[in-house]
Write a protein that holds these residues in place. Sequence first.
Motif, PDB file in Angstrom:
ATOM      1  N   THR A 129       5.116  10.879   0.212  1.00 11.09           N
ATOM      2  CA  THR A 129       4.514   9.582  -0.100  1.00 11.09           C
ATOM      3  C   THR A 129       5.425   8.469   0.384  1.00 11.09           C
ATOM      4  OG1 THR A 129       3.475  10.495  -2.096  1.00 11.09           O
ATOM      5  CG2 THR A 129       3.615   8.106  -1.946  1.00 11.09           C
ATOM      6  N   TYR A 130       4.836   7.481   1.067  1.00 10.78           N
ATOM      7  CA  TYR A 130       5.597   6.309   1.511  1.00 10.78           C
ATOM      8  C   TYR A 130       4.871   5.055   1.051  1.00 10.78           C
ATOM      9  CZ  TYR A 130       8.185   2.986   4.331  1.00 10.78           C
ATOM     10  OH  TYR A 130       8.963   1.938   4.729  1.00 10.78           O
TER      11      TYR A 130
ATOM     12  N   MET B 219       6.431  -1.957  -1.322  1.00 10.42           N
ATOM     13  CA  MET B 219       6.126  -1.683  -2.734  1.00 10.42           C
ATOM     14  C   MET B 219       6.997  -0.539  -3.212  1.00 10.42           C
ATOM     15  SD  MET B 219       2.399  -0.721  -4.320  1.00 10.42           S
ATOM     16  CE  MET B 219       2.102  -0.700  -6.087  1.00 10.42           C
ATOM     17  N   THR B 220       8.103  -0.851  -3.901  1.00 11.04           N
ATOM     18  CA  THR B 220       8.970   0.185  -4.436  1.00 11.04           C
ATOM     19  C   THR B 220       8.391   0.700  -5.745  1.00 11.04           C
ATOM     20  OG1 THR B 220      10.310  -1.360  -5.726  1.00 11.04           O
ATOM     21  CG2 THR B 220      10.967  -0.979  -3.433  1.00 11.04           C
ATOM     22  N   LYS B 221       9.000   1.734  -6.269  1.00 14.53           N
ATOM     23  CA  LYS B 221       8.530   2.250  -7.558  1.00 14.53           C
ATOM     24  C   LYS B 221       8.663   1.191  -8.644  1.00 14.53           C
ATOM     25  CE  LYS B 221       9.275   6.466  -8.870  1.00 14.53           C
ATOM     26  NZ  LYS B 221       9.931   7.732  -9.242  1.00 14.53           N
ATOM     27  N   SER B 222       9.719   0.364  -8.574  1.00 12.57           N
ATOM     28  CA  SER B 222       9.886  -0.700  -9.552  1.00 12.57           C
ATOM     29  C   SER B 222       8.769  -1.728  -9.441  1.00 12.57           C
ATOM     30  CB  SER B 222      11.246  -1.375  -9.357  1.00 12.57           C
ATOM     31  OG  SER B 222      11.425  -2.413 -10.287  1.00 12.57           O
ATOM     32  N   ASP B 223       8.381  -2.050  -8.182  1.00 16.41           N
ATOM     33  CA  ASP B 223       7.254  -2.967  -7.985  1.00 16.41           C
ATOM     34  C   ASP B 223       5.983  -2.408  -8.608  1.00 16.41           C
ATOM     35  OD1 ASP B 223       8.841  -4.717  -6.559  1.00 16.41           O
ATOM     36  OD2 ASP B 223       8.386  -3.767  -4.632  1.00 16.41           O
ATOM     37  N   ARG B 224       5.778  -1.120  -8.426  1.00 12.42           N
ATOM     38  CA  ARG B 224       4.567  -0.497  -8.965  1.00 12.42           C
ATOM     39  C   ARG B 224       4.569  -0.564 -10.484  1.00 12.42           C
ATOM     40  NH1 ARG B 224       3.707   5.535  -7.217  1.00 12.42           N
ATOM     41  NH2 ARG B 224       5.561   5.730  -8.508  1.00 12.42           N
ATOM     42  N   GLN B 225       5.767  -0.424 -11.081  1.00 12.56           N
ATOM     43  CA  GLN B 225       5.884  -0.536 -12.526  1.00 12.56           C
ATOM     44  C   GLN B 225       5.430  -1.922 -12.990  1.00 12.56           C
ATOM     45  OE1 GLN B 225       6.602   1.161 -15.134  1.00 12.56           O
ATOM     46  NE2 GLN B 225       7.295  -0.317 -16.645  1.00 12.56           N
ATOM     47  N   LYS B 226       5.885  -2.960 -12.290  1.00 11.10           N
ATOM     48  CA  LYS B 226       5.522  -4.318 -12.671  1.00 11.10           C
ATOM     49  C   LYS B 226       4.036  -4.566 -12.461  1.00 11.10           C
ATOM     50  CE  LYS B 226      10.166  -5.913 -11.438  1.00 11.10           C
ATOM     51  NZ  LYS B 226      10.983  -6.687 -10.459  1.00 11.10           N
TER      52      LYS B 226
ATOM     53  N   GLY C 232       0.819  -1.203   0.000  1.00 11.00           N
ATOM     54  CA  GLY C 232       0.000   0.000   0.000  1.00 11.00           C
ATOM     55  C   GLY C 232       0.851   1.250   0.000  1.00 11.00           C
ATOM     56  N   SER C 233       0.209   2.367   0.230  1.00 11.09           N
ATOM     57  CA  SER C 233       0.918   3.642   0.234  1.00 11.09           C
ATOM     58  C   SER C 233       0.258   4.590   1.222  1.00 11.09           C
ATOM     59  CB  SER C 233       0.933   4.256  -1.166  1.00 11.09           C
ATOM     60  OG  SER C 233      -0.395   4.553  -1.599  1.00 11.09           O
TER      61      SER C 233
ATOM     62  N   LEU D 161       9.000  19.921  -8.019  1.00 13.96           N
ATOM     63  CA  LEU D 161      10.279  19.258  -7.804  1.00 13.96           C
ATOM     64  C   LEU D 161      10.030  18.031  -6.947  1.00 13.96           C
ATOM     65  CD1 LEU D 161      12.531  22.358  -7.050  1.00 13.96           C
ATOM     66  CD2 LEU D 161      12.699  20.883  -9.068  1.00 13.96           C
ATOM     67  N   SER D 162      10.660  16.895  -7.303  1.00  9.90           N
ATOM     68  CA  SER D 162      10.398  15.641  -6.602  1.00  9.90           C
ATOM     69  C   SER D 162      11.706  14.896  -6.378  1.00  9.90           C
ATOM     70  CB  SER D 162       9.439  14.779  -7.437  1.00  9.90           C
ATOM     71  OG  SER D 162       9.258  13.516  -6.859  1.00  9.90           O
ATOM     72  N   LYS D 163      11.808  14.226  -5.211  1.00 14.05           N
ATOM     73  CA  LYS D 163      13.006  13.480  -4.854  1.00 14.05           C
ATOM     74  C   LYS D 163      12.600  12.180  -4.165  1.00 14.05           C
ATOM     75  CE  LYS D 163      17.291  12.557  -3.406  1.00 14.05           C
ATOM     76  NZ  LYS D 163      18.334  12.047  -4.321  1.00 14.05           N
ATOM     77  N   ASP D 164      13.174  11.052  -4.607  1.00 14.78           N
ATOM     78  CA  ASP D 164      12.914   9.771  -3.971  1.00 14.78           C
ATOM     79  C   ASP D 164      13.863   9.566  -2.798  1.00 14.78           C
ATOM     80  OD1 ASP D 164      10.803   8.830  -5.604  1.00 14.78           O
ATOM     81  OD2 ASP D 164      12.244   8.356  -7.183  1.00 14.78           O
ATOM     82  N   LEU D 165      13.319   8.970  -1.708  1.00 12.24           N
ATOM     83  CA  LEU D 165      14.068   8.772  -0.479  1.00 12.24           C
ATOM     84  C   LEU D 165      13.899   7.340   0.019  1.00 12.24           C
ATOM     85  CD1 LEU D 165      12.751  11.988   1.324  1.00 12.24           C
ATOM     86  CD2 LEU D 165      14.916  11.800   0.090  1.00 12.24           C
ATOM     87  N   LEU D 166      14.673   6.976   1.042  1.00 11.53           N
ATOM     88  CA  LEU D 166      14.517   5.702   1.748  1.00 11.53           C
ATOM     89  C   LEU D 166      14.498   4.522   0.778  1.00 11.53           C
ATOM     90  CD1 LEU D 166      11.752   6.788   4.301  1.00 11.53           C
ATOM     91  CD2 LEU D 166      14.247   6.824   4.604  1.00 11.53           C
ATOM     92  N   LYS D 167      15.543   4.464  -0.054  1.00 11.84           N
ATOM     93  CA  LYS D 167      15.691   3.380  -1.023  1.00 11.84           C
ATOM     94  C   LYS D 167      14.482   3.283  -1.948  1.00 11.84           C
ATOM     95  CE  LYS D 167      18.714   0.622   1.962  1.00 11.84           C
ATOM     96  NZ  LYS D 167      18.941  -0.700   2.617  1.00 11.84           N
ATOM     97  N   ASP D 168      14.036   4.431  -2.380  1.00  9.57           N
ATOM     98  CA  ASP D 168      12.940   4.555  -3.357  1.00  9.57           C
ATOM     99  C   ASP D 168      11.581   4.154  -2.813  1.00  9.57           C
ATOM    100  OD1 ASP D 168      14.959   5.272  -5.054  1.00  9.57           O
ATOM    101  OD2 ASP D 168      15.090   3.297  -6.010  1.00  9.57           O
ATOM    102  N   LYS D 169      11.469   3.963  -1.510  1.00  8.70           N
ATOM    103  CA  LYS D 169      10.172   3.651  -0.926  1.00  8.70           C
ATOM    104  C   LYS D 169       9.366   4.907  -0.609  1.00  8.70           C
ATOM    105  CE  LYS D 169      11.424  -0.786   1.144  1.00  8.70           C
ATOM    106  NZ  LYS D 169      11.484  -1.578   2.403  1.00  8.70           N
TER     107      LYS D 169
END
Length: 856
Positions: A827-828, A832-839, A242-243, A775-783
């Motif tokens: 957003t956390y 589910m990482t961004k890569s997981d969401r892609q899949k 989830g998110s 402007l956006s930045k990914d944090l915490l190992k892309d989570k």
Amino acid sequence: MKNFRTSVLLLFLFSTVIAFAQGRPGGSNGVKVTGKVIEQDTKLPLEFATVTIQTPDNVTVNGALTDAKGEYTVTVPPGTYNIKFDFISFKSAVISGKEIIAETNLGTMVMAPDATLLKDVEITAERSTVDIKLDKRVYNIGNDMMVKGGSVSDVLDNVPSLSVDAEGNVALRGNQSVTILIDGRPSTLAGSNVADVLRLLPADSVDKVEVITNPSARYDAEGGGGIVNIILKKGSANGFNGSFVANTGTPANHGISTNLNYRSNTYNVFSSLGYNYRNSPGNSKTNTEYLDDNNNTTNFVNERRNNDRLQRAFNGSFGIEWFLDKTLTWTNSISGRRSSGDNPTDTYYHNFDADHVFQNTRYRYNLENDKDTNFRYSTNLVKKFDDKGHELKIDASVSKSIDDENSVINDITLGSPDVVNSNERTKNYQNEDRGLIQADYVLPLGKDSRFEAGYRGSFTTLETDAKAEILEDGTWVNNGDYTNFLQYKEKVNALYSQFGSKMGSFSYLFGLRWEDSNIDVNLINLNDYHNKRYNNFFPSAFFSYEFAQGNSLSLSYSRRINRPRGRFLSPFSGLESNINVFRGNPDLNPSYTNAFDLGYLRKWGQLTLSTSAYLNITDDTFQFVRRASGDFIVHAVGGTDIVDPVTGEVTVVDGQDTRTPVILTTPINLSKEYRFGFEFNINYNPFKWWRVNSNFNFYRYESKGDYTFVYQNEEGVTITDFQNFNRTAYSWTTRINSKITLPGKIDWQLNGQYDAPQNNAQGRRVGVASANTVLSKDLLKDKATIALNVQDIFNSRKMKNDTYVPGELRSYSEMQWRQRQVTLSFTYRFNMTKSDRQKENQQKQQDGGGDDYMGG
């Protein structure tokens, strides 16, 4: 009309010549090469992977992009070639020295992620933001930073072909006769302004938006300008995920929401919760010069309005998807929304005489509060008879919506403290019950043909109890001009069938829909009852020819209907202003549109061009008329008030009365409207770190018709007035969006929009430019993701209009629904990482492939 027809013909010929000029690579002596590309880890197809065929000395002969199934087709002359496969963040793959002398299937190419590239350069391969289908375009919202912390209204305003004006009205290609659906169902309340519903839902709840410019017979025939379907997020990844999203901003924009999902082999549970507190300060101004019958100036009124829309909203949903067996799925869900808000409005009327000499200022204060409650239960049953698309879907839902709006209005003349023009209050209570049942059956016939049939029943009852009262001698007295009880009942039953097939490079889809409409519009307090019963056939036809992979031409036709509802029908209007009043028309009839669309799609590697020419011909179109009502607002200035103790009549001694005409805006049916235009959409990825997409829409608008109305002037004389609405206007809109990955893996997105001026029957809409950035930045190992969003950077997004009605008025108006907004969001993602969401998105695309005719 002669020039108009010539323009249509030339554009059609021009598009056809371009398309055929592209030819089929390889010519008549070419041989076909096919295959499939999948991802190594998930075994999922890779869409938009690049396939390049080169000679042994590295001269490119032809190429293609894979489709949603990962498949490709390309034609080359017989010979020996090297075939190269590329996809962002994946290792390139090559088949060397392949001899191709006859039709060849290269089988399945498995591509492995480039671990070095993923670690040092790219976080994830972003999915294309748009999927082109035969009868619609699907925009994936998940990766669009521009809407973080915003509402669904902000989402739609960032989708190509769509625009949202200062009042929140959605237009498709400049046409506001568009139907808004949420998860395929009408957005409630039907009687309220849909714009208000869209502003209540958070942007993070949206998965994708379907833009259907020319709907097939499968869809509801409602919406002369097309259909916009907002698909909300539903979890589908295995296990728990989830998110969580939190945002804050200025003016006050604070919210928190979460989407949770748990999926096993036998069931899938999904839920969402959200709360937001939002302040949307707005303002407007209207400068009006009033004219007599000879167009001589009688007086001037400059109206200034400021308001603070404070909204507190809670929304939640819960659903369970049961996998009863491998072929049968049953989904049940409930959702609710509760909101409350205040809208204090300060309105100043600066009055001037005919020589523009200041007379006085009238101040009107409106304190409005609103409570909105919505509940919906939905059930869905899907039976898949095989894995080739043979299936039956049954949907049903019931919903209830209540909107309770009240306001208290005080009206005084500044500088005359003893003179109170009026104390008023209004009450507007709406109660809507809606039921929907729908069945859709799909039967594949052979490999490339498909038959569909279905039924849809929609049943709505909406009751609006509107009251207006005036305080007289300490007692609230009913104001009959603005009091009514409106009952709206709508029963629409529909049947449809359609057949489609693909023969080589040529595809077609024919459909026919029949709808029976039974509508009651009743003004209970006036004993005024209107029944409108009609049934209609709505044919549709789609043709597509693919010259090569990513190079196709399409032609479509459909017939549409646009039924008047809600605000268009209700004779009651708000009284924030009592000299510029909107009033609905209970006797409006539906309008009918014949829509034609010619489209061309071409992909060159990292560049995709989608263009179309369209023509809409509408009968009994809706037109807003601004006219004199015959009423006047009279208030005293200065002097001494003498009250008759018996009658309570107020007499002003040594003072003066100011009389201001009341101007009505109301919708009417006109005889004919022609809307012709062309549109370009470009998506371009010049580099891995830069993505650009843009939209340009030019249209010509022609209306034919006239309007005669009767009213009494201040002397009680009956006046018959006539307005001619024959006109031709041109306008255009353009939008460009740029996303750049900066050093430090910071994403920067910037978009700009311009709506060109447009003439209308009673004046002119002024051009408006606006811009947004984030402007956006990914944090915490892309989570996690943090984003800073600025909507309307230059505070320039305003609706501006010049109006001229001979013998009545000249006016200039500006309206800004919401001032510049700055929002910070966080957003956390759980498991589910961004890569997981892609899949997950890729998996959903495969699971939902049967929803679209032959995948597009």
